[in-house]
Design a protein around this motif. Structure first.
Motif, short mmCIF file in Angstrom:
data_model
loop_
_atom_site.label_atom_id
_atom_site.label_comp_id
_atom_site.label_asym_id
_atom_site.label_seq_id
_atom_site.Cartn_x
_atom_site.Cartn_y
_atom_site.Cartn_z
N ILE A 48 1.12 -0.95 0.08
CA ILE A 48 0.12 -0.01 -0.07
C ILE A 48 0.86 1.28 -0.29
N ASN B 144 -2.89 -2.06 -8.99
CA ASN B 144 -4.02 -2.23 -7.88
C ASN B 144 -4.99 -2.80 -8.04
N GLY B 145 -4.99 -4.48 -6.62
CA GLY B 145 -6.52 -4.87 -7.37
C GLY B 145 -4.83 -6.14 -7.29
N TYR C 279 -7.89 -0.44 2.18
CA TYR C 279 -7.04 -1.32 1.39
C TYR C 279 -7.15 -2.88 2.30
N PHE D 76 -2.40 -2.08 -3.30
CA PHE D 76 -3.17 -0.76 -3.68
C PHE D 76 -1.68 0.85 -3.53
N ARG D 77 -1.86 1.52 -5.06
CA ARG D 77 -1.50 2.73 -4.88
C ARG D 77 -1.98 3.88 -5.49
N ASP D 78 -1.77 4.89 -3.89
CA ASP D 78 -3.19 5.62 -4.03
C ASP D 78 -2.41 7.22 -3.94
N LYS E 13 -8.54 5.32 4.18
CA LYS E 13 -7.91 4.57 2.54
C LYS E 13 -7.16 3.68 3.16
#
Length: 168
Positions: free
Chosen positions: A90, A104-105, A122, A109-111, A118
């Motif tokens: 993450i 992502n998934g 995640y 996850f990259r945000d 979040k």
């Protein structure tokens, strides 16, 4: 697993730990702001946070005991090291390599706008998909060297072209 300085936005990670009471956060590293973060965790009554301090030798053992690697911001080669140890990731905005390394998934996850809520979402999603499965996916990405190298070259060429355009 990085130095504790405020540019790395560790408070985002610390704030998520209130809702992740079934998890333990291990922070490896030191830095100018380590005492700030220790006090921050104490003031927030975060009993599930452990500050290990600076580790020069055998840092890999901390990656091995971790289930998920979370990097809110910046981190150099830490993503690669976590992926070698088959960890789901993450991460927030880092050095740009996260765009090639975190899907992502698939392996995490990259945000770019990572928040404590979040992170909680995640972590729960990674648990549903499967920590081991996503960890194996992390390792597989590292071994797709041709794809990673091709993306690197593509970005490099685009950078050169942009410099030429801006220089005119």
């Amino acid at each position: 697993m990085w130095s504790c300085d405020q540019r790395k936005k560790i408070e985002i990670l610390l704030d998520s730990m209130k809702k992740l009471s079934d998890c333990i956060l291990i922070i490896v590293g030191d830095g100018n702001d380590m005492y700030y973060y220790k006090k921050y965790a104490t003031d927030k009554k975060l009993d599930n946070v452990i500050f290990v301090g600076r580790v020069i030798e055998n840092v890999d053992c901390y990656y091995q005991v971790a289930d998920i690697f979370i990097m809110p911001c910046q981190g150099g080669l830490a993503l690669n090291q976590a992926m070698i140890h088959q960890k789901p990731i993450i991460c927030g905005k880092a050095d740009g390599s996260e765009y090639d390394l975190v899907i992502n998934g698939y392996n995490g996850f990259r945000d770019e706008n990572l928040t404590p809520d979040k992170i909680v979402t995640y972590v729960e999603e990674i648990k549903k998909i499967g920590i081991e499965k996503m960890g194996k996916n992390s390792l597989s990405i590292l071994f797709e060297k041709e794809i990673l190298f091709e993306k690197f070259v593509e970005r490099f060429v685009k950078g050169i072209i942009n410099i030429n355009i801006l220089g005119e």
